[in-house]
Design an enzyme around this catalytic site. Sequence first.
Site, PDB file in Angstrom:
ATOM      1  N   SER A  95      -0.431   8.952 -17.392  1.00  0.00           N
ATOM      2  CA  SER A  95       0.723   9.688 -17.917  1.00  0.00           C
ATOM      3  C   SER A  95       1.479  10.270 -16.729  1.00  0.00           C
ATOM      4  CB  SER A  95       0.265  10.805 -18.856  1.00  0.00           C
ATOM      5  OG  SER A  95      -0.365  10.264 -19.991  1.00  0.00           O
ATOM      6  N   LEU A 169       8.063   7.156 -24.006  1.00  0.00           N
ATOM      7  CA  LEU A 169       7.531   7.442 -25.337  1.00  0.00           C
ATOM      8  C   LEU A 169       6.346   8.399 -25.252  1.00  0.00           C
ATOM      9  CD1 LEU A 169       7.441   6.994 -28.392  1.00  0.00           C
ATOM     10  CD2 LEU A 169       6.134   4.886 -27.973  1.00  0.00           C
ATOM     11  N   LYS A 170       5.522   8.260 -24.217  1.00  0.00           N
ATOM     12  CA  LYS A 170       4.374   9.164 -24.068  1.00  0.00           C
ATOM     13  C   LYS A 170       4.836  10.610 -23.917  1.00  0.00           C
ATOM     14  CE  LYS A 170       0.201  10.625 -23.556  1.00  0.00           C
ATOM     15  NZ  LYS A 170      -0.788  10.228 -22.553  1.00  0.00           N
ATOM     16  N   LEU A 171       5.921  10.844 -23.210  1.00  0.00           N
ATOM     17  CA  LEU A 171       6.427  12.207 -23.067  1.00  0.00           C
ATOM     18  C   LEU A 171       6.900  12.761 -24.406  1.00  0.00           C
ATOM     19  CD1 LEU A 171       8.389  12.121 -19.671  1.00  0.00           C
ATOM     20  CD2 LEU A 171       6.033  12.858 -20.110  1.00  0.00           C
TER      21      LEU A 171
END
Length: 291
Positions: A95, A169-171
């Site tokens: 991440s 998208l992870k954020l």
Amino acid sequence: MTTQQTIGFIGFGAMASRMGDNLKKAGYALVAYTPSGKGGDGSTPFLPSPADVAKKADIVLVCVPDDEALAAAMYGENGALAGMHANQLLLNTSSVSPEATDALQKAGQDKEICVIDSPVSGSTPEAEAAALVILAGGDDALLARAKPVFDCIGKTTIHAGPSGSGARLKLVINGIMGAGLAAVAETIAYGLAAGLDRSMLFDALGEVAVISPHHKRKIRAAKEGDFTPQFPTRLMQKDMRLLLDAAARQAVPMPTMAATTQQLSLTRRAAANEDYSALIGVMEHIVANDA
């Protein structure tokens, strides 16, 4: 599925080691590198540098905590890129910021290395159960190559879009997760200060539809004062900081996320290596001495 391919792990901490266990069960061989040179139970060979891992592996999977660790692992004469060959697959499950993600994609492209940004949604229980959600950025052909690996570590893979989309998208997902936990912590603090029975309050929140399954798990643990790290505060706070920076670059106002980041900065000072749900404990402590 059985395969004789070797997966080379760069970083082999709580999440990566559980991914590795599931890949071994599927028939993959593993080699790994950690900055400490240590890790695992002895069944996975540890090599002296990321470049050495890359040379031994068919596929490289990197799982490190932040931009700085990614740069240290990827670049330079001992970095993974130095040991990789053209058309080799590099799966970045870390991440990290969009900028670090894009830089790695460009560096890989320059060496004809196939880079997929593929951070995962889920904590250690999901990693152990091979139930992660993989958030992948790249073209269809690359994702098809990575699918056997993703299927071993996750329950589903979301094709987020072109390269870099998985990191972005992870954020989004972690921002929702962090802000949701902050709302839970604040409202629990209000309930306790207002005189509600503690046990009733925690149990009630486990029954209502407005609380996500993830946050219900955190509430159950917090009721017992158990903040054993599944997702450490230092990493959650880091992801919130990355989200705020990324949003500012797009001129997107995020007052809720900014306030959450401040709460998690406070929690990081108090409990950096405990689960980020320690924020519930911090808020409970604030109101504990109320009459």
